[in-house]
Scaffold this active site. Sequence first.
Site, PDB file in Angstrom:
ATOM      1  N   CYS A 164       0.804  -1.340   0.023  1.00 15.03           N
ATOM      2  CA  CYS A 164      -0.009   0.059  -0.135  1.00 15.03           C
ATOM      3  C   CYS A 164       0.760   1.264  -0.070  1.00 15.03           C
ATOM      4  CB  CYS A 164      -0.797   0.166   1.200  1.00 15.03           C
ATOM      5  SG  CYS A 164      -1.886  -1.536   1.187  1.00 15.03           S
TER       6      CYS A 164
ATOM      7  N   HIS B 123      -3.200   6.847   2.475  1.00 14.87           N
ATOM      8  CA  HIS B 123      -3.477   5.716   1.772  1.00 14.87           C
ATOM      9  C   HIS B 123      -5.035   5.345   2.297  1.00 14.87           C
ATOM     10  CE1 HIS B 123      -4.074   1.447   1.023  1.00 14.87           C
ATOM     11  NE2 HIS B 123      -3.697   1.096   2.338  1.00 14.87           N
TER      12      HIS B 123
ATOM     13  N   ASN C 218     -10.408  -0.503   0.318  1.00 15.82           N
ATOM     14  CA  ASN C 218      -8.955  -0.316   0.268  1.00 15.82           C
ATOM     15  C   ASN C 218      -8.247  -0.719  -1.038  1.00 15.82           C
ATOM     16  OD1 ASN C 218      -5.993  -0.741   0.566  1.00 15.82           O
ATOM     17  ND2 ASN C 218      -6.339  -1.439   2.820  1.00 15.82           N
TER      18      ASN C 218
HETATM   19  N1  ACO Z   1     -18.711  -8.782   9.921  1.00 16.10           N
HETATM   20  C1  ACO Z   1     -18.778  -9.036  11.298  1.00 16.10           C
HETATM   21  N2  ACO Z   1     -18.262  -9.455  12.301  1.00 16.10           N
HETATM   22  C2  ACO Z   1     -16.716  -9.501  11.950  1.00 16.10           C
HETATM   23  C3  ACO Z   1     -16.160  -9.167  10.628  1.00 16.10           C
HETATM   24  C4  ACO Z   1     -17.089  -8.771   9.720  1.00 16.10           C
HETATM   25  N3  ACO Z   1     -16.671  -8.639   8.613  1.00 16.10           N
HETATM   26  N4  ACO Z   1     -14.999  -9.504  10.689  1.00 16.10           N
HETATM   27  C5  ACO Z   1     -14.601  -9.594  11.986  1.00 16.10           C
HETATM   28  N5  ACO Z   1     -15.779  -9.623  12.972  1.00 16.10           N
HETATM   29  C6  ACO Z   1     -15.749 -10.275  14.132  1.00 16.10           C
HETATM   30  C7  ACO Z   1     -14.526 -10.915  14.708  1.00 16.10           C
HETATM   31  O1  ACO Z   1     -14.807 -12.311  14.418  1.00 16.10           O
HETATM   32  C8  ACO Z   1     -14.798 -10.432  16.280  1.00 16.10           C
HETATM   33  O2  ACO Z   1     -15.752 -11.311  16.790  1.00 16.10           O
HETATM   34  P1  ACO Z   1     -15.472 -12.164  18.103  1.00 16.10           P
HETATM   35  O3  ACO Z   1     -15.577 -11.017  18.935  1.00 16.10           O
HETATM   36  O4  ACO Z   1     -16.814 -12.899  18.244  1.00 16.10           O
HETATM   37  O5  ACO Z   1     -14.323 -12.777  18.151  1.00 16.10           O
HETATM   38  C9  ACO Z   1     -15.464  -9.285  16.235  1.00 16.10           C
HETATM   39  O6  ACO Z   1     -16.076  -8.826  14.885  1.00 16.10           O
HETATM   40  C10 ACO Z   1     -14.382  -8.172  16.429  1.00 16.10           C
HETATM   41  O7  ACO Z   1     -13.128  -8.349  15.564  1.00 16.10           O
HETATM   42  P2  ACO Z   1     -11.996  -7.601  15.591  1.00 16.10           P
HETATM   43  O8  ACO Z   1     -10.924  -8.268  14.701  1.00 16.10           O
HETATM   44  O9  ACO Z   1     -11.438  -7.375  16.833  1.00 16.10           O
HETATM   45  O10 ACO Z   1     -12.644  -6.093  14.993  1.00 16.10           O
HETATM   46  P3  ACO Z   1     -11.781  -5.002  14.934  1.00 16.10           P
HETATM   47  O11 ACO Z   1     -12.613  -3.945  15.502  1.00 16.10           O
HETATM   48  O12 ACO Z   1     -10.454  -4.910  15.251  1.00 16.10           O
HETATM   49  O13 ACO Z   1     -12.236  -4.562  13.339  1.00 16.10           O
HETATM   50  C11 ACO Z   1     -10.964  -4.371  11.473  1.00 16.10           C
HETATM   51  C12 ACO Z   1     -11.444  -5.177  12.506  1.00 16.10           C
HETATM   52  C13 ACO Z   1     -11.644  -3.554  10.646  1.00 16.10           C
HETATM   53  C14 ACO Z   1     -10.108  -5.272  10.357  1.00 16.10           C
HETATM   54  C15 ACO Z   1      -9.803  -3.845  12.350  1.00 16.10           C
HETATM   55  O14 ACO Z   1      -8.852  -4.532  13.082  1.00 16.10           O
HETATM   56  C16 ACO Z   1      -9.143  -2.779  11.299  1.00 16.10           C
HETATM   57  O15 ACO Z   1      -9.369  -1.756  10.874  1.00 16.10           O
HETATM   58  N6  ACO Z   1      -7.903  -3.129  11.204  1.00 16.10           N
HETATM   59  C17 ACO Z   1      -6.761  -2.535  10.188  1.00 16.10           C
HETATM   60  C18 ACO Z   1      -6.762  -3.162   8.932  1.00 16.10           C
HETATM   61  C19 ACO Z   1      -6.576  -2.669   7.754  1.00 16.10           C
HETATM   62  O16 ACO Z   1      -7.298  -1.636   7.593  1.00 16.10           O
HETATM   63  N7  ACO Z   1      -6.312  -3.385   6.711  1.00 16.10           N
HETATM   64  C20 ACO Z   1      -6.092  -2.779   5.493  1.00 16.10           C
HETATM   65  C21 ACO Z   1      -5.059  -3.670   4.838  1.00 16.10           C
HETATM   66  S1  ACO Z   1      -3.564  -3.394   5.184  1.00 16.10           S
HETATM   67  C22 ACO Z   1      -3.140  -1.811   4.706  1.00 16.10           C
HETATM   68  O17 ACO Z   1      -3.794  -1.395   3.651  1.00 16.10           O
HETATM   69  C23 ACO Z   1      -1.830  -1.209   5.179  1.00 16.10           C
END
Ligand code: ACO
Length: 319
Positions: free
Chosen positions: A111, A246, A276
């Site tokens: 990215c 980004h 993204n």
């Molecule tokens: N729909 C519903 N529930 C979901 C989903 C979904 N799509 N995905 C995860 N969950 C659930 C999980 O299973 C978990 O359930 P549990 O508590 O029963 O185990 C719960 O939601 C919370 O999961 P977390 O992973 O803790 O959720 P979080 O608030 O961290 O959000 C996310 C996840 C959106 C991926 C967050 O961590 C994030 O924004 N991370 C940054 C990742 C990113 O932007 N990556 C982009 C690629 S990298 C880059 O571009 C540099």
Amino acid sequence: MSIRIKGTGSALPLKTVTNNELSRFVDTTDEWIIERTGIESRHIATGETVDMLAGEAAWKALLDAGVDADKIDLIIVATCSAEQALPCIACQVQKHIGAVNAVAFDINAACAGFLFAMNTADAYISGGIYNNALIIGAEVLSNIVNWSDRTTCILFGDGAGAVYFEKDDRPLKFIQKSNGFKDDVLFCWQRDSVSVFYRGVQTYKYVTMDGREVFRFATRVVSETINELLSNEGLTADDIDLFILHQANLRIIESISKRLGVDMSKFPTNVERLGNTSSASIPLLVDEVRKEGRLKEGMRIVLSGFGAGLTYSACLMEL
Ligand code: ACO
């Protein structure tokens, strides 16, 4: 010597996929995705390839700049999701647009790829080797995403953005960093080996991510890197007119705006509509804000990208 934006262009696959459409095949909801990421829809390829999107964006950038393809010295494509290993996408772009005199190659810094490519072009041009460069970020991430993993497949979109740069003397500063020791945070071992000697097991063929760690990394290093870049120049965040980051996730951008103490109105976004798009997200957004007339002569802007590697970069540009 430095480089200056002369033209921009974008290309998106025709198909738009909403969160509700995703919820038909993974256990998720529109509300969850919007609340955690800000994403409402994304464009997904149904036949468009990385080189097709890159070529279309490149054409549009040249049309915008009013430059003939045979005048281009350098083409660099940043991508991490090309369907083909060989030849590189930049050479395909060269063929598509008829840039007969260009040198063309690809860069993969995930990215952060567009900014790494831009920095490379700046070094060539400032070094007197070339006079201009066409820099493209292009991705079909839907090729490498696990469509049964709700934690990743909801995040990504496909598309390409291109910026045509020419030699200039306005200030342009970069910081680039890599941390290969954090390779387990975000990775994709995409290819099946066809070697008759290969004895390993192919695993992790899709994008695999520790979402929370990426969130922590992105919010911390981006604000730190931008502050370092600005303090090197005796500036503060208040001196900047626009921050083009980004587009990984709206919450990451909001958190960076808070850490920098800058209002969100200075952070244009398109992650809501495009998801993204990795290396394509910065040039797609530059094209959007430029066409909206938000890039004005004399403005100071900051671009910043971060991604797998880990890699991250920030750029200070005076328009
Ligand atoms: N729909 C519903 N529930 C979901 C989903 C979904 N799509 N995905 C995860 N969950 C659930 C999980 O299973 C978990 O359930 P549990 O508590 O029963 O185990 C719960 O939601 C919370 O999961 P977390 O992973 O803790 O959720 P979080 O608030 O961290 O959000 C996310 C996840 C959106 C991926 C967050 O961590 C994030 O924004 N991370 C940054 C990742 C990113 O932007 N990556 C982009 C690629 S990298 C880059 O571009 C540099």
